[in-house]
Structure formats: structure tokens, C-alpha cells
Design a protein around this motif. Sequence first.
Motif, short mmCIF file in Angstrom:
data_model
loop_
_atom_site.label_atom_id
_atom_site.label_comp_id
_atom_site.label_asym_id
_atom_site.label_seq_id
_atom_site.Cartn_x
_atom_site.Cartn_y
_atom_site.Cartn_z
N MET A 14 67.56 33.86 -16.12
CA MET A 14 66.26 34.05 -16.75
C MET A 14 65.49 35.11 -15.96
O MET A 14 65.26 34.97 -14.76
N TRP A 15 65.12 36.19 -16.63
CA TRP A 15 64.30 37.23 -16.03
C TRP A 15 62.83 36.85 -16.14
O TRP A 15 62.38 36.34 -17.16
N VAL A 16 62.08 37.10 -15.06
CA VAL A 16 60.65 36.81 -15.01
C VAL A 16 59.94 38.01 -14.41
O VAL A 16 60.40 38.57 -13.40
N GLN A 50 69.25 30.48 -12.94
CA GLN A 50 69.28 31.56 -11.95
C GLN A 50 68.15 32.50 -12.36
O GLN A 50 68.19 33.11 -13.42
N VAL A 51 67.13 32.57 -11.53
CA VAL A 51 65.95 33.38 -11.86
C VAL A 51 66.11 34.77 -11.25
O VAL A 51 66.43 34.91 -10.07
N ARG A 52 65.89 35.78 -12.07
CA ARG A 52 65.85 37.16 -11.61
C ARG A 52 64.41 37.65 -11.75
O ARG A 52 63.93 37.91 -12.86
N ARG A 87 59.35 40.08 -22.18
CA ARG A 87 59.81 39.69 -23.51
C ARG A 87 59.73 40.88 -24.47
O ARG A 87 60.57 41.02 -25.36
N ASP A 88 58.71 41.71 -24.27
CA ASP A 88 58.49 42.83 -25.18
C ASP A 88 59.14 44.12 -24.71
O ASP A 88 59.55 44.95 -25.53
N THR A 89 59.22 44.31 -23.41
CA THR A 89 59.76 45.58 -22.89
C THR A 89 61.23 45.49 -22.51
O THR A 89 61.92 46.51 -22.44
N GLY A 90 61.72 44.28 -22.26
CA GLY A 90 63.11 44.11 -21.85
C GLY A 90 64.06 44.10 -23.04
O GLY A 90 63.64 44.16 -24.20
N PRO A 91 65.36 44.01 -22.77
CA PRO A 91 66.36 43.98 -23.84
C PRO A 91 66.50 42.59 -24.44
O PRO A 91 66.07 41.59 -23.86
N ILE A 92 67.11 42.53 -25.61
CA ILE A 92 67.51 41.27 -26.23
C ILE A 92 69.03 41.20 -26.14
O ILE A 92 69.74 42.03 -26.71
N PHE A 93 69.53 40.20 -25.41
CA PHE A 93 70.98 40.08 -25.17
C PHE A 93 71.65 39.34 -26.32
O PHE A 93 71.12 38.34 -26.83
N ILE A 323 56.41 36.69 -20.54
CA ILE A 323 56.77 37.35 -19.27
C ILE A 323 58.22 37.09 -18.87
O ILE A 323 58.62 37.42 -17.76
N THR A 324 59.01 36.56 -19.80
CA THR A 324 60.39 36.19 -19.49
C THR A 324 61.36 36.76 -20.54
O THR A 324 60.96 37.13 -21.64
N GLN A 325 62.63 36.79 -20.16
CA GLN A 325 63.71 37.12 -21.10
C GLN A 325 64.99 36.52 -20.58
O GLN A 325 65.32 36.68 -19.39
N GLN A 326 65.74 35.83 -21.44
CA GLN A 326 66.94 35.14 -21.01
C GLN A 326 68.18 35.99 -21.21
O GLN A 326 68.26 36.79 -22.14
N GLU A 327 69.15 35.80 -20.31
CA GLU A 327 70.52 36.30 -20.50
C GLU A 327 71.37 35.12 -20.93
O GLU A 327 71.52 34.14 -20.19
N PRO A 328 71.93 35.15 -22.12
CA PRO A 328 72.78 34.02 -22.57
C PRO A 328 74.03 33.89 -21.69
O PRO A 328 74.54 34.88 -21.15
N ALA A 329 74.49 32.66 -21.57
CA ALA A 329 75.71 32.40 -20.82
C ALA A 329 76.92 32.92 -21.59
O ALA A 329 76.92 32.93 -22.82
#
Length: 329
Positions: A14-16, A50-52, A87-93, A323-329
Amino acid sequence: MTVIPAEWSPHRAMWVGWPSHGELWEDNLEPAQAEVEALVRALAGPGREQVRLLVGKAGALDDARARFADVANVEVVDGRFGDIWLRDTGPIFNADGVANAFEFNGWGGKYELEHDDTVAVQIAAHARAALTPHAFILEGGAVDHDAPVRSPPASACNPNRNADWDEATAGTALAGALGARKVLWLGDGLFNDHTDGHVDNLARFVAPGVVACPVAWGTKDPNADVYDAAARDLAAMTDADGNAIRVLRIPSPGLVVDEDEKVVPASHMNFLIANGAVIVPTYGDDTAAGLACKALAEVFPDREIIPLPSLAILSGGGSFHCITQQEPA
């Protein structure tokens, strides 16, 4: 076919975003950092994420590293951004680990900050993910989904984003980039929401075909009509397989104002679904927050429901989901 896993699917990380710019946050910098720290520690609990933690300014790195030196599964990442709204500026995985990157224009030109248009590339590079760029503007907070169904509000078609889009054009673009089988459109967003109505403040999928939507709390809730209109619209919709959408009404925070008595877009809908937990933003009304958490516990019985304060973060315009964006497993 592109598949974007629902947020309740397992995450690899999870990106924060870490509040890094004193010139933007001013007196709310330290309170916002305290709220984000509480969020990160909740996310990094045993068996969770795992927080990034992306730090957007070199001068903020040492403090961020010191704060989380005692937490093994928090990685502090040196990056650059205008502000924390990943959430708005990062990628969608997608399910294959590919990072879908979209153009970003500062929410229709309202807040154009240096480096925000490079966040998706930075995150993809650090995650060692293949990057697929898309030549249209889309903010992650404008879409929500239960895998086959996506539900953006009108902001994607706003003339200050994609001027030549209508709903059909947008649907085609979302199908190609994100694998959308059907698009459900909602109307107005929250009062004073500078995003032009992001859906993650208004309605969220909580299970396949089930959408949570607020119900007004108190007699002065400025969004009462917006909530009811969204609930009515959703109840009349069907998913990609023709099944009726089910609507779960969850109490809103009610009227929330800032120090100047200006209405701010506070929403329990900005909750974050994490591995093993749902983190719910609260805004000072413990009764409203408690009822919202109780409702979410009904649909997430296998996750701990964790309410955390988010008033300082809200002073910047959003909350935990923003403020977050997840990387799927």
C-alpha cells in the motif's frame, strides 16, 4: 483482458503519501503528519500491509525515517510530488502488476504543482512494474469498482479534464484502459469538493454489486439531497450481468466546517480497504463515526474496522483513500 482487482482483494503493498511541504500545509503540517502516522501504523499492523511511504521532498526524509524506524514493514521512499494525493496522481495497477498511468492536470487546472504529473512513473519504477501510459486525464478517486463494474461520477467528462468526452467516449476509454464491462454514472459530488465530484467521497463498492452511499446525519447536512439522489440512481441501476445494484446507506459525518466556518467535504466514504482492516476517517462526531463503522463491519466481517481522525488531512482536501494507492498481490 485487463482486470483491475477490487480494493478488497489481497495487496502486495500500500502506497501512502507523506505530508512533506510546509508551504502548503502551514499550521496543519504537524497535525496532518500525526494523522498519517496513525494511518500508516494501523496499515502496518501484523498480517496487514507492506507500506511504501512516498516522501515528496528531500528535507522531509530524515523525519519520516525516524518516525517509522520501529516499524519493520514500512519502507520510506524518496520521491517527488506536489502533494500527497496518490490516489489521483499515482498509477492504477491491474491484476498482472501493470501500472496504468494517466495524464494529470491538477484537478482541472485548480492546483497544478510540480512533480504531480510524474508520480505514476515514480511509483511504477520503484515497484518494478511495467508502465502503460494512457493519453487521457483520469484521477483514481474518480472511479470505484467491484472488478467488472466501474462507477465514476461526472468529473471524468468535465470540460476541464477531457473536453471532447461524453459518457459513451468515456465508457470506451475506461473499457480499454481498465477492463470496464459496464460503467455506472453518478451526478453531483459533495459540496465544496474541489475534485468536481470524486466518487470516493460519495459511493463505494463494498462487495460485488453492493454500493455504500451516505445518508444525511443531522438536520444541517449540506449534502443530504446529493446523498439521496445518488442512492436513488444506484438503486435503479444494474451491474454488467443485469443484476440490480444493492445500496447500503451509511451515516455521513454531517455538517463539518473549517476554522473559517466554511463547509468542507468530510466523508466516511473515504475509507480505505486494507489487508485485514478497513480504516475509516472520522471528523469529530463519535456517534456518527461509530454508526458508520458498525455498518461497514456488517459487510467486512473478516476485517478489523479502525476509526481514525482525519480533520487535519481534510484541510488539504481529502482523506485516507485520497492519499493511498494499492498494489494488488
